[in-house]
Motif scaffolding. Structure first.
Motif, mmCIF file in Angstrom:
data_model
loop_
_atom_site.group_PDB
_atom_site.id
_atom_site.type_symbol
_atom_site.label_atom_id
_atom_site.label_comp_id
_atom_site.label_asym_id
_atom_site.label_seq_id
_atom_site.Cartn_x
_atom_site.Cartn_y
_atom_site.Cartn_z
ATOM 1 N N GLY A 54 13.502 3.732 3.921
ATOM 2 C CA GLY A 54 12.789 2.376 3.098
ATOM 3 C C GLY A 54 13.298 1.108 3.722
ATOM 4 O O GLY A 54 12.336 -0.059 3.884
ATOM 5 N N LEU A 55 14.948 1.072 2.589
ATOM 6 C CA LEU A 55 15.060 -0.152 2.595
ATOM 7 C C LEU A 55 15.860 -0.949 3.752
ATOM 8 O O LEU A 55 16.057 -1.970 4.699
ATOM 9 N N PHE A 56 15.989 0.579 4.870
ATOM 10 C CA PHE A 56 17.064 0.255 6.184
ATOM 11 C C PHE A 56 15.502 -1.067 7.583
ATOM 12 O O PHE A 56 16.045 -1.641 7.431
ATOM 13 N N LEU A 57 13.977 0.204 6.854
ATOM 14 C CA LEU A 57 12.924 -0.786 7.746
ATOM 15 C C LEU A 57 13.054 -1.938 7.275
ATOM 16 O O LEU A 57 12.492 -3.432 7.899
ATOM 17 N N TYR A 58 13.392 -1.837 5.575
ATOM 18 C CA TYR A 58 13.311 -3.535 4.561
ATOM 19 C C TYR A 58 13.991 -4.441 5.515
ATOM 20 O O TYR A 58 13.663 -5.701 5.527
ATOM 21 N N ASP A 59 15.874 -4.214 5.904
ATOM 22 C CA ASP A 59 15.971 -4.934 6.446
ATOM 23 C C ASP A 59 15.871 -5.235 7.792
ATOM 24 O O ASP A 59 16.419 -6.702 8.008
ATOM 25 N N HIS A 60 15.137 -4.589 8.833
ATOM 26 C CA HIS A 60 14.999 -4.989 10.299
ATOM 27 C C HIS A 60 13.841 -5.470 10.704
ATOM 28 O O HIS A 60 13.201 -5.817 11.525
ATOM 29 N N ILE A 61 13.133 -5.401 9.931
ATOM 30 C CA ILE A 61 11.620 -5.402 10.440
ATOM 31 C C ILE A 61 11.025 -6.863 10.191
ATOM 32 O O ILE A 61 9.650 -6.758 10.721
ATOM 33 N N GLY A 62 11.274 -7.449 9.401
ATOM 34 C CA GLY A 62 11.359 -8.692 9.040
ATOM 35 C C GLY A 62 12.013 -10.207 9.535
ATOM 36 O O GLY A 62 11.937 -11.142 8.759
ATOM 37 N N GLY A 63 13.108 -9.640 10.454
ATOM 38 C CA GLY A 63 13.297 -11.067 11.322
ATOM 39 C C GLY A 63 14.694 -11.876 10.210
ATOM 40 O O GLY A 63 14.471 -12.876 9.722
ATOM 41 N N ARG A 64 14.591 -10.990 9.090
ATOM 42 C CA ARG A 64 15.989 -11.641 8.474
ATOM 43 C C ARG A 64 16.847 -12.159 8.567
ATOM 44 O O ARG A 64 17.403 -11.460 9.527
ATOM 45 N N LYS A 65 17.160 -13.803 8.058
ATOM 46 C CA LYS A 65 18.380 -13.809 8.380
ATOM 47 C C LYS A 65 19.620 -14.478 8.209
ATOM 48 O O LYS A 65 21.048 -14.519 8.262
ATOM 49 N N LEU A 66 18.913 -15.119 6.603
ATOM 50 C CA LEU A 66 19.954 -16.056 5.495
ATOM 51 C C LEU A 66 20.119 -15.135 4.603
ATOM 52 O O LEU A 66 20.614 -14.841 3.598
ATOM 53 N N LEU A 67 18.983 -13.648 4.572
ATOM 54 C CA LEU A 67 19.351 -13.114 3.146
ATOM 55 C C LEU A 67 20.324 -12.280 3.512
ATOM 56 O O LEU A 67 20.200 -11.773 4.444
ATOM 57 N N PRO A 68 21.075 -11.604 1.871
ATOM 58 C CA PRO A 68 21.392 -10.649 2.527
ATOM 59 C C PRO A 68 21.195 -9.130 2.291
ATOM 60 O O PRO A 68 20.658 -8.825 1.733
ATOM 61 N N LYS A 69 22.139 -8.416 2.876
ATOM 62 C CA LYS A 69 21.312 -7.400 3.226
ATOM 63 C C LYS A 69 21.493 -5.699 2.448
ATOM 64 O O LYS A 69 22.510 -6.597 1.870
ATOM 65 N N THR A 70 21.085 -4.568 2.638
ATOM 66 C CA THR A 70 20.565 -4.120 1.048
ATOM 67 C C THR A 70 22.656 -3.599 1.128
ATOM 68 O O THR A 70 23.537 -3.198 2.535
ATOM 69 N N ARG A 71 23.175 -2.997 -0.344
ATOM 70 C CA ARG A 71 24.494 -2.862 0.050
ATOM 71 C C ARG A 71 24.420 -0.850 -0.882
ATOM 72 O O ARG A 71 23.509 -1.454 -2.170
ATOM 73 N N THR A 72 25.157 -0.772 -1.324
ATOM 74 C CA THR A 72 25.332 0.424 -1.911
ATOM 75 C C THR A 72 26.065 0.359 -3.598
ATOM 76 O O THR A 72 27.114 -0.612 -2.554
ATOM 77 N N LEU A 73 25.736 0.807 -4.540
ATOM 78 C CA LEU A 73 26.100 0.124 -5.685
ATOM 79 C C LEU A 73 26.489 1.259 -5.996
ATOM 80 O O LEU A 73 25.931 1.964 -6.807
#
Length: 512
Positions: A106-125
């Motif tokens: 879900g978060l892979f889609l979240y990162d890639h379908i919306g034209g994200r340019k400035l916001l940092p991508k998902t990471r694991t904690l």
């Protein structure tokens, strides 16, 4: 009663109504907006205050809505970097609920379908090492962290209204549409001042019904649809408690009932927890949090936080009614958050454009869609323009907030740093108008609310009473005592009385 003519009358001063009014007047239409209470006095000030794609909407296959919302995040951030800013969200993995692979997908889609340019991508904690794990109960070892954004929702509404007025729209608050009648290919609209009872009639070529939870009431009044129901009213409630953690990230928690809640840093010293979803069958005027909702939110948060949250910890609550389009979904949380636009009539016999559903993140795109309907009925004027335009006070780069704070501080060295930062967050570059050439707040009523700011809100943002100032234009009500509120009330009442007398004298003089 006087007569005036407008291309468009917009009913409703929430985010959708104000966004539509701003877009329309900027394209060259003449616009009047009528709100029966204060701006953002309903749903638009009762949101979770997020500019977000809506991660859980992916589960309901609302891909278009999520994609459009994700694309809007950075557009809105650039429009208003003072009241909108990025946040990182921590999603702990809860064994027995959604599997980790599904969350990552879900978060892979979240990162890639919306034209994200400035916001940092998902990471694991690793929550055993990361500070985000410190407030949580033992057993939560892994989390995913992703980006969305925060918005001061009621201020977003006020700024859209302010910009619309600056471009020539007439904005009337505390003014109810009491009659809507088709006449001569358009509408006769009766407007009643809710404070004075004064009645005014205007004509409009087209009406936009953006009344939110009251949208069906307007339809019954105007189109005679006495029995048909278009909206599903869903109550969402939030609680505010003293600060539960020290970092600046948010949490998104999964619940065993398949819902999610957020825990968000709020007004420096508090944590906001919400929201609930339950069907609402009463008048929208009567919405308030139930004991059941308070307990639900406390128990859901306590499932994750080491320090449990109890009902006695709650310092403030708020509730709103979402006017979702009635799509027949079996559960309130499954009803679509997407917007639906229905047009009744044509440009020849008078069209009413009705707005159902929607979310604050997509208000600008909703407005553009409504303008397409308006152009079909009235003919096209100017082109779409809002994507690249800033809102009042937002004329600085998204990376320039620190510079703005420094500049404001240089012009007002006697004002505390925390107040300068708050003014910058609320008003952006227009904070200079509040501080003035002398760099002062004026008489301080409580917390750090000064007379100059109050007067600005009354003159520029339609504030009429302390609730407008303390709970919508700001959240300083969390820090105000009864005595301080009484002093603010006296000041505002005296100023309203003086202004009303001045207006009356002007009207009398003109009539002579």
């Amino acid at each position: 009663m006087s007569h005036s003519d407008f291309d468009i009358v917009v009913i409703g001063g929430g985010i959708n109504g104000c966004g539509i009014a701003r877009d329309a007047v900027g394209r060259g239409y003449s616009v009047l907006l009528a709100e029966m209470q204060d701006l953002a006095s309903g749903t638009s000030s009762a949101s979770t205050k997020l500019i977000h794609g809506g991660l859980r909407y992916l589960e309901h296959y609302e891909i278009r809505l999520v994609r459009e919302s994700l694309m809007e995040r950075e557009v809105l951030w650039r429009m208003a970097p003072h009241i909108i800013w990025p946040l990182r969200f921590v999603l702990p993995h809860h064994r027995g609920l959604r599997p980790a692979w599904l969350l990552r997908l879900g978060l892979f889609l979240y990162d890639h379908i919306g034209g994200r340019k400035l916001l940092p991508k998902t990471r694991t904690l690793d929550l055993t090492r990361d500070p985000a794990g410190k407030p949580l109960r033992r057993g939560y070892a892994k989390a995913l962290e992703y980006s969305d954004a925060w918005v001061q929702d009621a201020r977003l509404v006020a700024l859209n209204a302010r910009d619309a007025a600056d471009q020539g729209a007439e904005i009337l608050t505390r003014t109810k549409v009491t009659r809507l009648q088709r006449r001569d290919g358009g509408f006769l609209v009766e407007l009643t001042d809710q404070e004075t009872g004064q009645v005014r009639e205007v004509t409009a070529r087209l009406v936009v019904n953006a009344a939110g939870p009251w949208v069906d009431q307007v339809l019954r009044q105007s189109a005679g649809e006495n029995d048909r129901r278009h909206v599903r009213l869903v109550q969402g409630s939030h609680i505010v408690v003293r600060k539960l953690f020290d970092h600046d990230r948010c949490y998104i928690f999964q619940n065993k009932d398949n819902r999610i809640i957020f825990a968000i840093p709020y007004e420096d010293d508090f944590t906001l927890i919400g929201t609930t979803d339950r069907d609402f069958n009463e008048s929208p005027d009567r919405v308030q949090i139930s004991r059941e909702e308070i307990v639900y939110l406390c128990e859901a948060a306590s499932e994750y936080f080491e320090r449990g949250v109890m009902p006695d910890d709650v310092v403030w609550t708020y509730s709103g009614v979402r006017p979702l389009y009635d799509d027949g979904a079996s559960k309130a949380q499954e009803a679509t958050r997407d917007y639906v636009i229905k047009v009744d009539g044509t440009g020849q016999d008078g069209a009413i454009v009705n707005i159902f559903g929607g979310k604050i993140t997509t208000y600008r795109r909703l407005a553009e869609s409504v303008l397409e309907k308006i152009e079909q009925a009235l003919g096209a004027h100017g082109a779409a323009w809002t994507a690249g335009a800033t809102l009042p006070g937002g004329d600085f780069p998204v990376s320039g907030f620190g510079t703005l704070v420094s500049q404001l501080k240089q012009g007002a060295p006697a004002v505390p740093d925390v107040t300068i930062r708050r003014l910058a967050r609320n008003y952006g570059t227009r904070a200079r108008q509040i501080l003035g050439q002398e760099g002062q707040l004026g008489r301080v009523f409580g917390a750090d609310l000064g007379e100059n700011e109050v007067n600005y809100l009354m003159d520029q943002e339609w504030a009429r009473n302390p609730e407008d100032v303390l709970w919508r234009r700001s959240k300083l009500g969390l820090r105000f005592s009864p005595d301080e509120t009484a002093a603010l009330t006296a000041h505002m009442e005296a100023r309203v009385t003086a202004r009303d007398w001045a207006d009356k004298s002007t009207r009398t003089s003109n009539s002579e």
